[in-house]
Design a protein around this motif. Sequence first.
Motif, PDB file in Angstrom:
ATOM      1  N   LEU A 152      -4.747  -3.595  -4.586  1.00  0.00           N
ATOM      2  CA  LEU A 152      -3.837  -2.708  -5.318  1.00  0.00           C
ATOM      3  C   LEU A 152      -2.773  -3.501  -6.063  1.00  0.00           C
ATOM      4  N   ASP A 208       0.850  -1.202   0.000  1.00  0.00           N
ATOM      5  CA  ASP A 208       0.000   0.000   0.000  1.00  0.00           C
ATOM      6  C   ASP A 208       0.888   1.256   0.000  1.00  0.00           C
ATOM      7  N   HIS A 228      -7.201  -4.137   1.105  1.00  0.00           N
ATOM      8  CA  HIS A 228      -6.784  -2.968   0.323  1.00  0.00           C
ATOM      9  C   HIS A 228      -5.459  -3.185  -0.437  1.00  0.00           C
ATOM     10  N   HIS A 276       1.031   4.184  -2.783  1.00  0.00           N
ATOM     11  CA  HIS A 276       0.877   5.629  -2.558  1.00  0.00           C
ATOM     12  C   HIS A 276       2.005   6.399  -3.237  1.00  0.00           C
ATOM     13  N   HIS A 280      -6.131   3.450  -6.715  1.00  0.00           N
ATOM     14  CA  HIS A 280      -6.890   3.471  -5.467  1.00  0.00           C
ATOM     15  C   HIS A 280      -8.390   3.618  -5.714  1.00  0.00           C
TER      16      HIS A 280
HETATM   17 ZN    ZN Z   1      -3.725   2.888  -0.039  1.00  0.00          ZN
END
Ligand code: ZN
Length: 384
Positions: free
Chosen positions: A284, A193, A280, A197, A266
Amino acid sequence: MNNFIYENKTKVYFGKGGVKEYLGCLLKNYGTVMLAYGGGSIKKNGVYDEIIGILHSAEKIVVEFSGIMPNPTYAKVQEGAKIVRDNNVDFILAVGGGSVIDCCKIISAQAKTDEDIWENEIVKKKFPTDFIPMGAVVTVSGTGSEMNAGAVITNEAEKIKCGLFGAQADFAFLDPTYTMSVPFEQVISGAFDTLSHAMETYFGKPSENNFSDDINEALMRGVIKNMRALINDRDNYNVRSELMWASSMAENGILKIGKITDFQAHQIEHQLGAYTNCNHGKGLAVIHPVLYRHIYKDGVEKFARFAKSVWGIYDRDSEEEMALAGINALRNFIKEVGLPTNFSQMGISENTDFKVIADSTNITAGCCKKLTHEEILDILNECI
Ligand code: ZN
Ligand code: NZQ
């Protein structure tokens, strides 16, 4: 460099033993503290006992709010806001990961108004300015939620998972030892994650030379290196520390200075989450390489730079081949660290209504190519 204003109000206490040393003192001006947490991991690893001990020694009235689920719901926000109001809570202490911290951010805002926060933000574009103050004790890293005011909430009735704005923590404790009990799969998913980002910011605009991207490349290389290191040495404190701080760094605004971020992966993952409640970071991991294969031709130069600076790939004949090699390196890395590369590995059925997910996905304009809902459906179908 584009114009920018930068401020980050969260005071960070990083390292072993910080909670014991500083938490009591940080709460000296508050009488009633809501201790908010998730499904109970903090009761098994000793974090709950440590914190409740500190709160009692500091003679706080403690109101507990537990059971905040991964992918927190808007109904849970309302439950928390009611507890805050009914008990005149004057400080919220979020102990957990992104889900607990996000839920508390919106509780902090909802508790201060009788208006519906979702309606205000999503429909009326009216954002809260009054909050119950809050602090965070991070027990699983990855989202970086502890250093910003964004919160991702699932509105089950509306079938929408999306970002809202809420309170930002006054302080955040980042003690890597608290993450030692996190299931390894979640550690890796959280670290991905963070990488996501960074990528979503890096591929935003402008794409030409800028200092934020230079810092970002260092962060991405660091996350990749430390994820690899963790595979063979799961409890390494130093490696976990690096990943924990990288997680905050990716979302505390530093990498975004002067940039319009993208976050299209996202947006797709969030709607996938709204319909499947998936993890999550894993979502991704599946989406990123497929999305990038769809768009790289519109941003060959930046994708080639990504291949070179992040994956150390130099020996290709053309920029386009470089770009593709970088995306392949990302995909191979995802496999190498044990993350899924398709939805079926995540237990997402091929009978899921991907069209409704695609049609409800927010389209961003931050990257090299603005997608259509049809293209998002193609991407989702390729992820199966
Ligand atoms: Zn995230
Ligand atoms: O609920 P408990 O029992 O605590 O278990 C949690 C949960 O099952 C467990 N866990 C946490 N700390 C632990 C632990 N287990 C053992 N030992 C510990 N020390 O880990 C599981 C996952 O927790 P969660 O908070 O859901 O994970 P994460 O931090 O990845 O947060 C995910 C949520 O954050 C949102 C995601 O969409 C998702 O809803 N995001 C928030 C962002 C933000 N605010 O800036 C940005 C991100 O892009 C992301 O969208």
